[in-house]
Design an enzyme around this catalytic site. Structure first.
Site, PDB file in Angstrom:
ATOM      1  N   TYR A   3       0.798  -1.230   0.000  1.00  0.00           N
ATOM      2  CA  TYR A   3       0.000   0.000   0.000  1.00  0.00           C
ATOM      3  C   TYR A   3       0.832   1.283   0.000  1.00  0.00           C
ATOM      4  O   TYR A   3       0.478   2.246  -0.702  1.00  0.00           O
ATOM      5  CB  TYR A   3      -1.010  -0.025   1.147  1.00  0.00           C
ATOM      6  CG  TYR A   3      -2.212  -0.869   0.793  1.00  0.00           C
ATOM      7  CD1 TYR A   3      -3.276  -0.323   0.087  1.00  0.00           C
ATOM      8  CD2 TYR A   3      -2.270  -2.216   1.125  1.00  0.00           C
ATOM      9  CE1 TYR A   3      -4.375  -1.094  -0.270  1.00  0.00           C
ATOM     10  CE2 TYR A   3      -3.356  -3.000   0.770  1.00  0.00           C
ATOM     11  CZ  TYR A   3      -4.404  -2.434   0.069  1.00  0.00           C
ATOM     12  OH  TYR A   3      -5.484  -3.214  -0.299  1.00  0.00           O
ATOM     13  N   GLU A  50      -8.756  -6.709   4.640  1.00  0.00           N
ATOM     14  CA  GLU A  50      -8.002  -7.818   4.047  1.00  0.00           C
ATOM     15  C   GLU A  50      -7.292  -8.651   5.105  1.00  0.00           C
ATOM     16  O   GLU A  50      -7.124  -9.864   4.933  1.00  0.00           O
ATOM     17  CB  GLU A  50      -7.017  -7.269   3.017  1.00  0.00           C
ATOM     18  CG  GLU A  50      -7.740  -6.752   1.767  1.00  0.00           C
ATOM     19  CD  GLU A  50      -6.897  -5.835   0.909  1.00  0.00           C
ATOM     20  OE1 GLU A  50      -5.659  -5.804   1.104  1.00  0.00           O
ATOM     21  OE2 GLU A  50      -7.466  -5.137   0.045  1.00  0.00           O
TER      22      GLU A  50
END
EC number: 1.14.12.17
Length: 399
Positions: A95, A137
């Site tokens: 990310y 997630e």
């Protein structure tokens, strides 16, 4: 939490994102892959070439910006994308890389219009959005690993059997190399397959719907030969060969809590999750009325028809097959089918009770057309579920 000034700035950028979104995401992918080519082992290179992935990402960025003050509105989309991320192996450490190159792309494309205040606001906003994905997630990774028979990331499976289903589609029966029991899955879910194709620099990952019901000692996928990976599965892999797969994922799943009639509408290889739903519903909800509608070019391209006909021996199941180009043998034989296309009149004649649960799967254009037809019957929007194969474009952008 974001402060009001940041929220105001992010919302003010929505129009410019709508105008330049795909240019930004195209620049983002180009720069990121240039500096981090290892990520090409994760991202679908075909979707990059077709530019469908940049469209999907642009839609997601715009939706996030428009709902930055109420991110709860897009949590269903975050979960849908999260299933895919968990399936292919996106990790928290990815990310910051994505955030870095997204900000670079915004600045590159917008130039002087991307003021320091705008860039600072987007840096803050991306952090909040990334945290939402990472949290969801994380739970998905834990569930996949901790369930009975579950595993982390990818696991080696053996192709126990290959079976041709039609001119284009072949089924692959996959069993774990360690012979351990398989975890249950929900009808409609998919798995990711990771393969290393000879003479290809990077690994390839693709998603395929599970085409049989849960509870077997194998997972079955039924693959249309249509692309680099599917062609390799058809021509390059044989029974006894090994491939790696991730645990089942996806939120296009059958709702067993509902007692409404079930209408399954598919075309082509879109039949694959529908077979799983059909068999599972007959097994778990034998009284539930099911209408199974499938469109194909003709019988030569109609995969798994015999399995649908077997399920249709159950009194609660009705079927309707539509061939747009039937062969002479089709017309001369005892096959039962409607010639042409699925249209409004066809559906009206078949669907007596429109207060049903609808599941649609096929090409983007097919789904768009069927969604429109079903909506025009008066069906509630929340009762219409669909699965788009490929990057998650909005329904309006799928044609």
């Amino acid at each position: 939490m974001l402060d009001n000034k940041t929220i105001e700035i992010i919302k003010s950028t929505v129009p410019v994102l709508q105008q330049h979104g795909e240019t930004i995401t195209g620049r983002f992918y180009d720069r990121m892959f240039q500096d981090h080519p290892e990520l090409l082992n994760i991202f679908n290179q075909t979707n990059q070439k077709k530019k469908t992935q940049r469209t999907a990402l642009a839609n997601a960025v715009i939706a996030a910006a428009a709902n930055i003050d109420q991110l709860g509105n897009i949590i269903p989309v975050v979960k849908q994308i999260g299933h895919k991320h968990r399936s292919i192996g996106i990790k928290p450490e990815h990310y910051p890389i994505v955030g870095k190159y997204l900000l670079i792309a915004i600045k590159d494309v917008l130039g002087d219009a991307a003021t320091p205040d705008i860039m600072q606001a987007w840096e803050k906003a991306y952090g909040v959005i990334a945290d939402a994905f990472i949290g969801i997630e994380k739970d998905m990774y834990e569930q996949a690993e901790e369930q009975a028979g579950g595993w982390k990331e990818y696991k080696p499976f053996v192709i126990a059997k290959k079976e041709r289903e039609s001119k284009e589609i072949t089924s692959f029966y996959l069993k774990p190399e360690d012979s351990k029991p398989l975890p249950e899955f929900q009808a409609g879910q998919y798995i990711s397959i990771k393969v290393r194709i000879p003479d290809s620099e990077y690994t390839h990952i693709r998603q395929y719907s599970l085409s049989d019901m849960p509870g077997k000692d194998y997972y079955r996928i039924s693959v249309k030969k249509d692309g680099v990976v599917s062609s390799y599965l058809h021509d390059g892999l044989q029974e006894g060969d090994s491939i790696e797969i991730s645990a089942p994922a996806g939120d296009f799943v059958l709702d067993h809590a509902s007692q409404k009639d079930l209408v399954l509408i598919s075309a082509g290889v879109g039949i694959t999750p529908m077979i799983s739903m059909l068999k599972t519903s007959v097994s778990k909800q034998p009284e539930r009325q099911i209408l199974f509608i499938h469109a194909a070019k003709n019988s030569e391209y109609h995969a798994l028809r015999h399995e649908v006909e077997e399920a249709a021996k159950h009194s609660a199941v009705k079927t309707a097959f539509v061939y747009r180009e039937p062969t002479e043998e089709d017309r001369a034989g005892d096959l039962h089918f409607h010639e042409g296309q699925i249209d409004q009149q066809f559906l009206k004649e078949l669907i007596a009770n429109t207060d049903a649960d609808y599941y649609i799967c096929g090409s983007p254009s097919f789904i768009t057309a069927m969604h429109k037809l079903v909506s025009e019957l008066g069906s509630a929007p929340e009762s219409i579920h669909y699965e788009l194969f490929g990057p998650q474009l909005s329904l309006a952008q799928s044609v």
